[in-house]
Write an enzyme that holds these catalytic residues in place. Structure first.
Site, PDB file in Angstrom:
ATOM      1  CE  LYS A  44      24.914  45.334  72.772  1.00  0.00           C
ATOM      2  NZ  LYS A  44      26.045  44.744  71.982  1.00  0.00           N
TER       3      LYS A  44
HETATM    4  N1  PMP Z   1      28.023  52.236  72.227  1.00  0.00           N
HETATM    5  C1  PMP Z   1      27.677  51.852  73.468  1.00  0.00           C
HETATM    6  C2  PMP Z   1      27.397  52.912  74.481  1.00  0.00           C
HETATM    7  C3  PMP Z   1      27.602  50.494  73.795  1.00  0.00           C
HETATM    8  O1  PMP Z   1      27.262  50.111  75.040  1.00  0.00           O
HETATM    9  C4  PMP Z   1      27.910  49.538  72.809  1.00  0.00           C
HETATM   10  C5  PMP Z   1      27.855  48.070  73.126  1.00  0.00           C
HETATM   11  N2  PMP Z   1      28.724  47.615  74.098  1.00  0.00           N
HETATM   12  C6  PMP Z   1      28.284  49.972  71.534  1.00  0.00           C
HETATM   13  C7  PMP Z   1      28.311  51.336  71.274  1.00  0.00           C
HETATM   14  C8  PMP Z   1      28.725  49.028  70.452  1.00  0.00           C
HETATM   15  O2  PMP Z   1      27.747  48.166  69.971  1.00  0.00           O
HETATM   16  P1  PMP Z   1      28.070  46.704  69.476  1.00  0.00           P
HETATM   17  O3  PMP Z   1      28.202  45.828  70.696  1.00  0.00           O
HETATM   18  O4  PMP Z   1      26.911  46.330  68.636  1.00  0.00           O
HETATM   19  O5  PMP Z   1      29.357  46.706  68.705  1.00  0.00           O
END
Ligand code: PMP
Length: 330
Positions: A44
């Protein structure tokens, strides 16, 4: 470039790791971007950087300004780091059922943390909506709005996708990952498909999320629940809209936990639950495609954030997941 420009300059360009045991087992190249090595510890950081740089470019965020976000975790951490580096005030609205470690970390990073009671998305007092209203009311404030601000997916179109393409020399048969906001999948999928329309894009979904059924049948239907954090959703965000997705894979908690502990014991990698979902799904895709293919995914964040849960044997036992983790049940 040997010298990088502070925190922002060290976001991205993470190593692409070959996971040897999983490769041996499947006969495929199983590769994962080590996103936990970003300076704020997760994938992120990329979205946080692009959202803030986009607001600066548009003149919506200027010195002395404020950044408000509704987030349960990693995006808030990335934003808090960058706000400190840029001199912005950072306000994080967070559901009050989140782990105390997360709230403490955000405060340590200088964010003002406002815990609110958890409410479903459709409720006007959902934490994301409270964050939006707060940003409207405060002069000089912006709402980062990671779910529907497409600067998020742009980060992955501009960085994660091209990095994967370059690091594999364009040899990618499938890209697999779970979604929270959908920014990662949306940006990487668009970039890779533009390079080679045959790259298979697979959404990995935990139980309790509606996207598996959405990809398979077109209906947003959620079943079950999951211990994973930061992934899974019941709506199609602006970031996810229009993403070219070929298939979806559902991974339940025992399979996720088993993979997290395999990564720890066999590869020496200490990562969180969404990484377990991603690698379990990558192995499933490898089995479907057969030996000789290259499957790419992500290791999203560090295991340390989950010390009280995923890496706590008592908590695992309470959840009936100790056996999946290979921990003796007493
Ligand atoms: N894994 C973790 C630990 C996350 O915090 C997030 C984001 N909330 C994601 C995966 C998924 O990423 P995205 O928001 O780009 O879909």
């Amino acid at each position: 470039m040997a010298i990088r420009d502070g925190f922002i300059g060290s976001v991205g360009n993470t190593p692409l790791l070959r996971l040897g045991r999983l490769c041996d087992e499947t006969g495929c190249e199983i590769l994962a971007k080590a996103e936990f090595l970003n300076p704020g510890g997760s994938v992120k950081d990329r979205a946080a950087r692009f959202i803030l740089e986009d607001a600066e470019r548009q003149g919506r965020l200027a010195p002395g300004g404020t950044v408000v976000e509704g987030t349960a975790g990693n995006t808030g951490i990335g934003l808090a780091h960058i706000c400190a580096a840029r001199g912005y005030r950072c306000i994080i609205v967070i559901p009050d059922n989140q782990s105390p470690e997360k709230l403490d970390l955000l405060r340590t990073l200088g964010a003002e943390v406002r815990p609110v009671p958890p409410k479903p998305y459709k409720d006007p007092d959902n934490y994301q909506k409270i964050a939006g209203r707060l940003a409207d009311e405060l002069p000089g404030a912006i709402w980062a709005n990671q779910f529907d601000n497409i600067a998020n997916r742009q980060a992955h179109y501009a960085t994660t996708g091209p990095e994967i393409w370059a690091e594999t020399g364009g040899r990618v048969d499938a890209f697999v990952c779970a979604t929270g906001t959908g920014g990662t999948l949306a940006g990487v999928a668009r970039y890779l498909k533009e390079r080679d329309s045959k790259v298979r894009i697979v959404l990995a979904d935990p139980m309790g999320s509606a996207l598996y059924n959405w990809v398979k049948t077109g209906e947003l239907l959620a079943e079950g629940s999951s211990i994973t954090e930061g992934i899974g959703t019941t709506r199609v965000t602006a970031n996810l809209e229009g993403t070219p997705i070929d298939d979806a894979v559902q991974v339940d908690d025992p399979a996720c936990v088993a993979m997290v502990y395999r990564l720890l014991r066999e590869e020496g990698l200490f990562v969180g639950g969404s990484s377990g979902i991603n690698l379990a799904a990558a192995v499933q895709v490898a089995r479907e495609l057969g030996p000789g293919h290259t499957i790419v995914t992500l290791l999203c964040d560090r295991g340390g954030l989950y010390a009280g849960r995923l890496f706590n044997s008592q908590w695992l036992q309470e959840k009936g997941l100790a056996e999946a983790a290979g921990i003796a049940v007493g």
